[in-house]
Enzyme design. Structure first.
Site, PDB file in Angstrom:
ATOM      1  N   HIS A 102      31.916  40.688  38.548  1.00 24.86           N
ATOM      2  CA  HIS A 102      31.433  42.058  38.350  1.00 24.86           C
ATOM      3  C   HIS A 102      32.582  43.061  38.479  1.00 24.86           C
ATOM      4  O   HIS A 102      32.721  43.971  37.662  1.00 24.86           O
ATOM      5  CB  HIS A 102      30.356  42.386  39.393  1.00 24.86           C
ATOM      6  CG  HIS A 102      28.968  41.974  39.002  1.00 24.86           C
ATOM      7  ND1 HIS A 102      28.619  40.662  38.793  1.00 24.86           N
ATOM      8  CD2 HIS A 102      27.851  42.708  38.783  1.00 24.86           C
ATOM      9  CE1 HIS A 102      27.335  40.608  38.473  1.00 24.86           C
ATOM     10  NE2 HIS A 102      26.847  41.830  38.456  1.00 24.86           N
TER      11      HIS A 102
ATOM     12  N   HIS B  45      29.857  38.405  47.619  1.00 21.76           N
ATOM     13  CA  HIS B  45      31.312  38.233  47.618  1.00 21.76           C
ATOM     14  C   HIS B  45      31.889  38.670  48.954  1.00 21.76           C
ATOM     15  O   HIS B  45      31.333  39.546  49.632  1.00 21.76           O
ATOM     16  CB  HIS B  45      31.967  39.035  46.490  1.00 21.76           C
ATOM     17  CG  HIS B  45      31.720  38.487  45.122  1.00 21.76           C
ATOM     18  ND1 HIS B  45      32.357  37.370  44.633  1.00 21.76           N
ATOM     19  CD2 HIS B  45      30.885  38.911  44.132  1.00 21.76           C
ATOM     20  CE1 HIS B  45      31.940  37.128  43.404  1.00 21.76           C
ATOM     21  NE2 HIS B  45      31.045  38.035  43.084  1.00 21.76           N
TER      22      HIS B  45
END
Length: 372
Positions: free
Chosen positions: A219, A273
């Site tokens: 992303h 993440h």
């Protein structure tokens, strides 16, 4: 009045007219600075910009209808490489990442809850690809420059796909577990390990596969690749680094980067993440965006950073370019060139100058004067 008074008056009047003429030609106010700064420091750059504007008016606009096919045909091999990158990205997404050893003592940092994405996957191409293309189209309908539109779209797609290939290749090679890996591996909360202490996952295979793709953040890399390219594009178009001191322009330049940063932060907040993944993803995307942008456009701080290289080459190589130069005074051009060369040797080490334009201009002047 005596004759000597008339002669002295005529002499001083000629001197005054001479200095007025020099100040008009040498200290002319540049149109790009809004009439505030003198162009004596950059005579050749302002002169070339005026010539480019004159040739643009003479040649008309470079539209998709008139020049689109020739531009696309010239870069046919680039579009083929782009299709190859799409194929590589599909393959990298399909293959299984490296299954890293995950022991029971490592689960302490991997027990974060499994949450949904704040920024869904389908939204990333919307703001990282479609939004910059919309901006490119707005600029195209304003300037009618197919070179700018084509190279901006091509550079953006290369930035996105090169970043995607690098990101997914590293993801598969590293295989780092996500912070929520425990609940991906053991959805019922009952952990099982083998004799070596490695996990024996009994969750959904697709979810477990995604659990090994933490480093780097896709992303974030996609966001900085697309929005970073848009930021560079806008900084060149609005001349954010023209030394005029308009700090307000930087707000528009930093806005895409701020949005990309917020997307990266959301990845940490969603426990998809680690912070190192986001930092690495943003760095990859921004570096690739800068490289791809500089393939087609001058640096944003360059006086001609508002247009692509191909646009200026088309004006220089046009048949009317020699006619536009025929009406110029060769002595003034040569003196301006000497000033710019001296200035470039002192203050412009490494900047992209107009050496090609200067060489062609001097060659045409030599032919006209009979020296060649």
């Amino acid at each position: 009045m005596a004759w000597w008074d008339l002669r002295s008056l005529s002499f001083f009047q000629r001197i005054r007219n001479h200095f007025q003429d020099v100040s008009t030609r040498g200290l002319g106010i540049s149109a790009g600075t809004g009439g505030r700064f003198s162009s004596i420091n950059f005579p050749l750059i302002d002169r070339k910009n005026e010539q480019f504007r004159m040739r643009e008016v003479q040649l008309g606009s470079h539209t998709v209808k008139s020049h689109g096919y020739s531009v696309a045909r010239t870069h046919m091999h680039d579009w083929l490489i782009l299709m190859l990158l799409v194929l590589i990205e599909i393959i990298l997404y399909i293959i299984h990442p490296f299954s890293r050893f995950v022991g029971k003592d490592m689960m302490t940092d991997l027990r974060y809850p499994l949450k949904s994405n704040t920024v869904p996957v389908w939204a990333v191409p919307m703001y990282a690809v479609l939004l910059p293309i919309v901006v490119f189209l707005v600029v195209y309908f304003r300037r009618r420059d197919v070179y700018d539109l084509h190279h901006a779209v091509l550079g953006l797609l290369f930035s996105i796909l090169v970043t995607a290939v690098i990101t997914d290749a590293i993801k598969n090679a590293v295989g780092r577990p996500r912070p929520d890996f425990f609940w991906r591996c053991f959805p019922d909360g009952k952990d099982v390990y083998d004799q070596l202490g490695n996990v024996i996952c009994h969750g959904e295979k697709k979810v477990i596969k995604e659990g090994h793709k933490s480093f780097p953040s896709g992303h974030t890399s996609w966001s900085f690749a697309g929005l970073g390219f848009l930021s560079l594009y806008l900084s060149g178009k609005i001349k954010a680094f023209d030394s005029a001191g308009h700090v307000a322009k930087l707000c528009l330049v930093f806005l895409p980067l701020l949005f990309a940063s917020l997307v990266g932060i959301s990845r940490v907040d969603d426990y998809w993440h680690h912070w190192e993944d986001v930092f690495a993803g943003g760095l990859i995307g921004l570096v690739v965006a800068a490289f791809c942008y500089l393939q087609f456009f001058p640096p944003p701080y360059h006086p001609q950073g508002w247009g692509p290289y191909a646009y200026f080459r088309s004006l220089e190589d046009s048949p009317d370019s020699t006619q536009a130069n025929n009406g110029q005074d060769s002595s003034n051009v040569q003196s301006a060139e000497g000033q710019v060369e001296n200035q470039e040797g002192q203050n412009c080490h490494g900047c992209i100058g107009l050496s090609l334009a200067r060489n062609r201009s001097s060659a045409s002047d030599d032919i006209e004067s009979g020296r060649k």
